[in-house]
Design a protein around this motif. Structure first.
Motif, short mmCIF file in Angstrom:
data_model
loop_
_atom_site.label_atom_id
_atom_site.label_comp_id
_atom_site.label_asym_id
_atom_site.label_seq_id
_atom_site.Cartn_x
_atom_site.Cartn_y
_atom_site.Cartn_z
N THR A 124 17.00 43.42 36.07
CA THR A 124 16.74 42.41 37.10
C THR A 124 18.04 41.64 37.33
OG1 THR A 124 16.11 40.68 35.51
CG2 THR A 124 14.37 42.17 36.29
N GLU A 125 18.11 40.88 38.40
CA GLU A 125 19.32 40.12 38.69
C GLU A 125 19.63 39.12 37.58
OE1 GLU A 125 20.33 38.59 42.47
OE2 GLU A 125 19.06 39.99 43.57
N ALA A 126 18.59 38.59 36.92
CA ALA A 126 18.80 37.62 35.85
C ALA A 126 19.52 38.23 34.65
CB ALA A 126 17.46 37.03 35.42
N LEU A 127 19.48 39.55 34.52
CA LEU A 127 20.12 40.22 33.38
C LEU A 127 21.57 40.58 33.67
CD1 LEU A 127 17.23 42.62 32.29
CD2 LEU A 127 17.81 40.36 31.39
N LEU A 128 22.04 40.25 34.85
CA LEU A 128 23.40 40.60 35.25
C LEU A 128 24.23 39.36 35.53
CD1 LEU A 128 22.48 43.35 37.87
CD2 LEU A 128 23.14 43.73 35.48
N MET A 129 25.52 39.47 35.28
CA MET A 129 26.44 38.43 35.72
C MET A 129 27.77 39.09 36.06
SD MET A 129 27.38 36.38 32.20
CE MET A 129 28.26 37.17 30.83
N SER A 130 28.53 38.42 36.92
CA SER A 130 29.82 38.96 37.37
C SER A 130 30.93 38.40 36.50
CB SER A 130 30.06 38.59 38.84
OG SER A 130 31.25 39.18 39.30
N HIS A 131 31.85 39.28 36.14
CA HIS A 131 32.96 38.87 35.28
C HIS A 131 34.22 39.62 35.71
CE1 HIS A 131 34.73 37.10 31.71
NE2 HIS A 131 35.19 38.28 31.34
N SER A 132 35.36 38.95 35.63
CA SER A 132 36.61 39.59 36.02
C SER A 132 37.08 40.51 34.89
CB SER A 132 37.69 38.55 36.31
OG SER A 132 38.90 39.18 36.71
N VAL A 133 37.30 41.77 35.22
CA VAL A 133 37.71 42.76 34.22
C VAL A 133 38.80 43.66 34.83
CG1 VAL A 133 35.41 42.80 33.17
CG2 VAL A 133 35.99 44.46 34.95
N GLU A 134 39.44 44.44 33.96
CA GLU A 134 40.36 45.46 34.45
C GLU A 134 39.50 46.66 34.83
OE1 GLU A 134 44.74 47.27 33.38
OE2 GLU A 134 43.37 46.82 31.73
N VAL A 135 39.20 46.73 36.11
CA VAL A 135 38.21 47.69 36.61
C VAL A 135 38.58 49.13 36.28
CG1 VAL A 135 37.09 48.55 38.70
CG2 VAL A 135 37.54 46.10 38.46
N ASN A 136 39.84 49.49 36.46
CA ASN A 136 40.21 50.90 36.29
C ASN A 136 40.48 51.28 34.85
OD1 ASN A 136 42.55 49.26 36.44
ND2 ASN A 136 43.82 51.01 37.01
N ALA A 137 40.23 50.36 33.90
CA ALA A 137 40.38 50.71 32.49
C ALA A 137 39.16 51.47 31.99
CB ALA A 137 40.60 49.46 31.65
N SER A 138 38.05 51.45 32.76
CA SER A 138 36.84 52.15 32.38
C SER A 138 36.78 53.50 33.10
CB SER A 138 35.59 51.33 32.75
OG SER A 138 34.42 52.08 32.54
N ARG A 139 36.90 54.57 32.34
CA ARG A 139 36.83 55.91 32.92
C ARG A 139 35.42 56.23 33.43
NH1 ARG A 139 41.16 59.19 31.91
NH2 ARG A 139 42.73 58.41 30.45
#
Length: 233
Positions: A124-139
């Motif tokens: 659900t939306e309540a289980l998610l939050m936005s966070h700044s990450v190094e996006v391309n570090a995750s394959r």
């Protein structure tokens, strides 16, 4: 005799013409930097911060002169690696291609778990939050739009703050084994409906065996919605 030999050397030099122009390592690096800068500017407009550094290019490198501007593109997906390769190409009369490595960091918002998630839990939306990450570090990729995750099920336990990646989510079953379903036989705008029973569980887009309760025949149908399956006529 010496004068004759000197004259011969001069004639051979004139006949050979001027040295061929070359594309230097400096020109290739300049094209790579311009391409990466354009990529960084484009992503800045989408809320991402991009930093980069082209890899080393042998200064002794000299390729055929390119009459047209050098073409540069990523040879793979820059969103799934911090060390992408760039394909630099000349498409002129004397074409050539070469690869240049680069260091690339794309930082921006992505979805993470707001709390620990357990296997089988529905997002659900309540289980998610936005966070700044190094996006391309995750394959495995990242998810930035909550609409891509809400309603999906967690395939394995996830710690709070962990990235929500596509591989840990699965579509919930729209049809469960033993459910009564509506079978739609469709041909263009014409359709016929009947009742059936699912013989297995499946999610939208998958195929499932269904028993037609009227004819007792077992058929293979496509799941198109909760309790809804479809077959071609």
């Amino acid at each position: 005799m010496r004068i004759t030999n000197l004259a011969l050397i001069l004639v051979m030099s004139i006949a050979s013409g001027p040295l061929m122009a070359e594309t230097t390592a400096g020109q290739i690096r300049k094209a790579a930097v311009a391409f990466l800068q354009a990529f960084a500017t484009e992503q800045a407009g989408q809320g991402y911060t991009v930093t980069f550094e082209p890899g080393a290019i042998d200064s002794r490198l000299a390729l055929a002169e390119c009459a047209a501007p050098l073409e540069v593109q990523f040879s793979g997906d820059p969103w799934k690696t911090t060390s992408p390769s760039l394909l630099v190409a000349c498409e002129g009369e004397r074409p050539w291609r070469m690869f240049v490595t680069a260091s690339l960091s794309i930082k921006g918002p992505a979805l993470v778990a707001a709390r620990p998630l357990t296997r089988g839990e529905r997002i659900t939306e309540a289980l998610l939050m936005s966070h700044s990450v190094e996006v391309n570090a995750s394959r495995r990729g990242v998810i930035t739009d909550p609409r891509q995750a809400v309603g999906m099920e967690v395939r394995r336990s996830v710690n709070a703050g962990s990235l929500i990646t596509p591989d840990i989510l699965s579509a919930p079953d729209a049809v469960a084994r033993g459910d009564h379903v509506i079978i739609t036989a469709r041909s263009g705008n014409f359709s016929v409906r009947s009742r059936g029973k699912a013989l297995a569980s499946a999610s939208i887009g998958e195929q499932v065996l269904v028993e037609n309760l009227r004819s007792s025949r077992t058929i293979k149908a496509n799941v198109v919605g909760p309790g809804q399956v479809e077959i071609p006529m």
